[in-house]
Motif scaffolding. Structure first.
Motif, PDB file in Angstrom:
ATOM      1  N   VAL A  30       0.835  -1.201   0.000  1.00 53.99           N
ATOM      2  CA  VAL A  30       0.000   0.000   0.000  1.00 53.99           C
ATOM      3  C   VAL A  30       0.866   1.245   0.000  1.00 53.99           C
ATOM      4  O   VAL A  30       2.059   1.186   0.285  1.00 53.99           O
ATOM      5  CB  VAL A  30      -0.921   0.037   1.249  1.00 53.99           C
ATOM      6  N   MET A  31       0.231   2.385  -0.306  1.00 54.09           N
ATOM      7  CA  MET A  31       0.892   3.668  -0.111  1.00 54.09           C
ATOM      8  C   MET A  31       0.796   3.990   1.377  1.00 54.09           C
ATOM      9  O   MET A  31      -0.293   3.978   1.952  1.00 54.09           O
ATOM     10  CB  MET A  31       0.195   4.756  -0.923  1.00 54.09           C
ATOM     11  N   ASP A  32       1.935   4.252   2.003  1.00 51.22           N
ATOM     12  CA  ASP A  32       2.011   4.503   3.440  1.00 51.22           C
ATOM     13  C   ASP A  32       1.477   5.902   3.746  1.00 51.22           C
ATOM     14  O   ASP A  32       2.184   6.891   3.591  1.00 51.22           O
ATOM     15  CB  ASP A  32       3.459   4.354   3.910  1.00 51.22           C
ATOM     16  N   GLU A  33       0.210   5.950   4.178  1.00 50.52           N
ATOM     17  CA  GLU A  33      -0.377   7.209   4.617  1.00 50.52           C
ATOM     18  C   GLU A  33      -0.540   7.197   6.133  1.00 50.52           C
ATOM     19  O   GLU A  33      -1.259   8.012   6.689  1.00 50.52           O
ATOM     20  CB  GLU A  33      -1.727   7.416   3.918  1.00 50.52           C
ATOM     21  N   PHE A  34       0.142   6.225   6.804  1.00 48.44           N
ATOM     22  CA  PHE A  34       0.032   6.116   8.260  1.00 48.44           C
ATOM     23  C   PHE A  34       1.299   6.560   8.977  1.00 48.44           C
ATOM     24  O   PHE A  34       1.323   6.632  10.195  1.00 48.44           O
ATOM     25  CB  PHE A  34      -0.361   4.686   8.687  1.00 48.44           C
ATOM     26  N   SER A  35       2.370   6.854   8.248  1.00 47.01           N
ATOM     27  CA  SER A  35       3.625   7.287   8.871  1.00 47.01           C
ATOM     28  C   SER A  35       3.873   8.784   8.715  1.00 47.01           C
ATOM     29  O   SER A  35       4.965   9.267   8.960  1.00 47.01           O
ATOM     30  CB  SER A  35       4.814   6.526   8.262  1.00 47.01           C
ATOM     31  N   ILE A  36       2.835   9.508   8.304  1.00 46.66           N
ATOM     32  CA  ILE A  36       2.998  10.932   8.017  1.00 46.66           C
ATOM     33  C   ILE A  36       3.348  11.712   9.276  1.00 46.66           C
ATOM     34  O   ILE A  36       4.224  12.566   9.268  1.00 46.66           O
ATOM     35  CB  ILE A  36       1.704  11.474   7.363  1.00 46.66           C
ATOM     36  N   VAL A  37       2.652  11.418  10.379  1.00 39.51           N
ATOM     37  CA  VAL A  37       2.942  12.085  11.655  1.00 39.51           C
ATOM     38  C   VAL A  37       3.889  11.186  12.439  1.00 39.51           C
ATOM     39  O   VAL A  37       3.492  10.139  12.940  1.00 39.51           O
ATOM     40  CB  VAL A  37       1.643  12.342  12.449  1.00 39.51           C
ATOM     41  N   LYS A  38       5.144  11.591  12.503  1.00 36.19           N
ATOM     42  CA  LYS A  38       6.200  10.728  13.045  1.00 36.19           C
ATOM     43  C   LYS A  38       5.912  10.226  14.461  1.00 36.19           C
ATOM     44  O   LYS A  38       6.146   9.069  14.776  1.00 36.19           O
ATOM     45  CB  LYS A  38       7.540  11.457  13.040  1.00 36.19           C
ATOM     46  N   ARG A  39       5.372  11.073  15.321  1.00 40.70           N
ATOM     47  CA  ARG A  39       5.208  10.678  16.726  1.00 40.70           C
ATOM     48  C   ARG A  39       4.157   9.591  16.919  1.00 40.70           C
ATOM     49  O   ARG A  39       4.152   8.918  17.943  1.00 40.70           O
ATOM     50  CB  ARG A  39       4.917  11.892  17.603  1.00 40.70           C
ATOM     51  N   ILE A  40       3.254   9.411  15.950  1.00 41.16           N
ATOM     52  CA  ILE A  40       2.248   8.347  16.077  1.00 41.16           C
ATOM     53  C   ILE A  40       2.417   7.273  15.010  1.00 41.16           C
ATOM     54  O   ILE A  40       1.585   6.386  14.869  1.00 41.16           O
ATOM     55  CB  ILE A  40       0.804   8.912  16.039  1.00 41.16           C
ATOM     56  N   ALA A  41       3.505   7.342  14.245  1.00 43.81           N
ATOM     57  CA  ALA A  41       3.725   6.356  13.181  1.00 43.81           C
ATOM     58  C   ALA A  41       3.964   4.976  13.784  1.00 43.81           C
ATOM     59  O   ALA A  41       4.747   4.833  14.731  1.00 43.81           O
ATOM     60  CB  ALA A  41       4.922   6.763  12.331  1.00 43.81           C
ATOM     61  N   PRO A  42       3.275   3.958  13.276  1.00 38.56           N
ATOM     62  CA  PRO A  42       3.501   2.609  13.791  1.00 38.56           C
ATOM     63  C   PRO A  42       4.900   2.096  13.450  1.00 38.56           C
ATOM     64  O   PRO A  42       5.478   2.487  12.443  1.00 38.56           O
ATOM     65  CB  PRO A  42       2.433   1.768  13.090  1.00 38.56           C
ATOM     66  N   SER A  46       4.304  -3.805  14.743  1.00 34.60           N
ATOM     67  CA  SER A  46       3.182  -3.388  15.587  1.00 34.60           C
ATOM     68  C   SER A  46       1.853  -3.577  14.856  1.00 34.60           C
ATOM     69  O   SER A  46       1.792  -3.588  13.630  1.00 34.60           O
ATOM     70  CB  SER A  46       3.350  -1.936  16.035  1.00 34.60           C
ATOM     71  N   ASP A  47       0.786  -3.744  15.654  1.00 38.96           N
ATOM     72  CA  ASP A  47      -0.566  -3.871  15.114  1.00 38.96           C
ATOM     73  C   ASP A  47      -1.278  -2.539  15.251  1.00 38.96           C
ATOM     74  O   ASP A  47      -1.120  -1.840  16.259  1.00 38.96           O
ATOM     75  CB  ASP A  47      -1.361  -4.931  15.888  1.00 38.96           C
ATOM     76  N   PHE A  48      -2.077  -2.198  14.242  1.00 37.54           N
ATOM     77  CA  PHE A  48      -2.821  -0.942  14.270  1.00 37.54           C
ATOM     78  C   PHE A  48      -3.983  -1.047  13.302  1.00 37.54           C
ATOM     79  O   PHE A  48      -4.061  -1.973  12.506  1.00 37.54           O
ATOM     80  CB  PHE A  48      -1.898   0.245  13.932  1.00 37.54           C
ATOM     81  N   ASP A  49      -4.906  -0.087  13.412  1.00 38.05           N
ATOM     82  CA  ASP A  49      -6.083  -0.073  12.542  1.00 38.05           C
ATOM     83  C   ASP A  49      -5.863   0.887  11.386  1.00 38.05           C
ATOM     84  O   ASP A  49      -5.382   2.007  11.586  1.00 38.05           O
ATOM     85  CB  ASP A  49      -7.332   0.360  13.319  1.00 38.05           C
ATOM     86  N   VAL A  50      -6.228   0.447  10.192  1.00 43.24           N
ATOM     87  CA  VAL A  50      -6.146   1.312   9.020  1.00 43.24           C
ATOM     88  C   VAL A  50      -7.485   1.328   8.307  1.00 43.24           C
ATOM     89  O   VAL A  50      -8.334   0.453   8.496  1.00 43.24           O
ATOM     90  CB  VAL A  50      -5.063   0.865   8.007  1.00 43.24           C
ATOM     91  N   THR A 131      -4.560   4.437   5.614  1.00 39.19           N
ATOM     92  CA  THR A 131      -4.518   5.577   6.519  1.00 39.19           C
ATOM     93  C   THR A 131      -4.743   5.109   7.947  1.00 39.19           C
ATOM     94  O   THR A 131      -5.598   4.258   8.178  1.00 39.19           O
ATOM     95  CB  THR A 131      -5.630   6.591   6.145  1.00 39.19           C
ATOM     96  N   LEU A 132      -4.021   5.687   8.879  1.00 39.75           N
ATOM     97  CA  LEU A 132      -4.161   5.355  10.291  1.00 39.75           C
ATOM     98  C   LEU A 132      -5.516   5.825  10.804  1.00 39.75           C
ATOM     99  O   LEU A 132      -5.942   6.932  10.517  1.00 39.75           O
ATOM    100  CB  LEU A 132      -3.042   6.051  11.069  1.00 39.75           C
ATOM    101  N   ILE A 133      -6.185   4.972  11.563  1.00 33.19           N
ATOM    102  CA  ILE A 133      -7.484   5.330  12.142  1.00 33.19           C
ATOM    103  C   ILE A 133      -7.334   5.427  13.656  1.00 33.19           C
ATOM    104  O   ILE A 133      -6.815   4.531  14.270  1.00 33.19           O
ATOM    105  CB  ILE A 133      -8.555   4.268  11.787  1.00 33.19           C
TER     106      ILE A 133
END
Length: 133
Positions: A30-42, A46-50, A131-133
């Motif tokens: 996928v295109m990584d749209e979940f690492s944009i904000v470094k302080r909350i990037a998985p 790690s497991d996370f919701d997208v 995208t990170l949810i």
């Protein structure tokens, strides 16, 4: 439809670049749209919701879409990188939404004809984003 998906990060090249995630439907690039904000990037592992989002190719022909899924599949088949051939079933119109198993894709085509509901089609996804949810 269910939009959230619990995934695990296998690897990423960074924000806006390619990432590989493990999903209940198999690994997806996928295109990584979940690492944009470094302080909350998985972090890797790690497991996370997208929420997945699909960008489609408007040049696909109706004939190709409606004849391209004779086996009535609901899945994404990798082409290269974050592009896929999507297979699914039209579940509603206004907008036309296609259930591809791991993702429901809106606006694949435009129709006000309720007879398309239930039809199985195929179409290209040029970019799958997460995208990170």
């Amino acid at each position: 439809g269910e939009k959230l998906m619990r995934v695990s990060l296998i690897k990423t090249d960074g924000a806006w670049l390619e990432a590989t995630i493990a999903t209940p439907h198999g690994d997806l690039t996928v295109m990584d749209e979940f690492s944009i904000v470094k302080r909350i990037a998985p972090e890797v592992g790690s497991d996370f919701d997208v929420e997945l989002s699909a960008y489609t190719d408007d040049d696909a022909s109706w004939e190709g879409m409606f004849s391209g899924n004779p086996d009535l599949r609901k899945c994404l088949c990798p082409k290269s990188g974050w592009s896929y051939m999507a297979y699914g079933q039209i579940i509603c119109i206004d907008p036309v939404t296609v259930d591809c198993g791991c993702i429901q894709v809106p606006d694949v085509l435009h129709s006000n004809d309720p007879r398309v509901i239930g039809e199985y089609i195929s179409f290209p996804i040029t970019r799958l984003g997460a995208t990170l949810i």
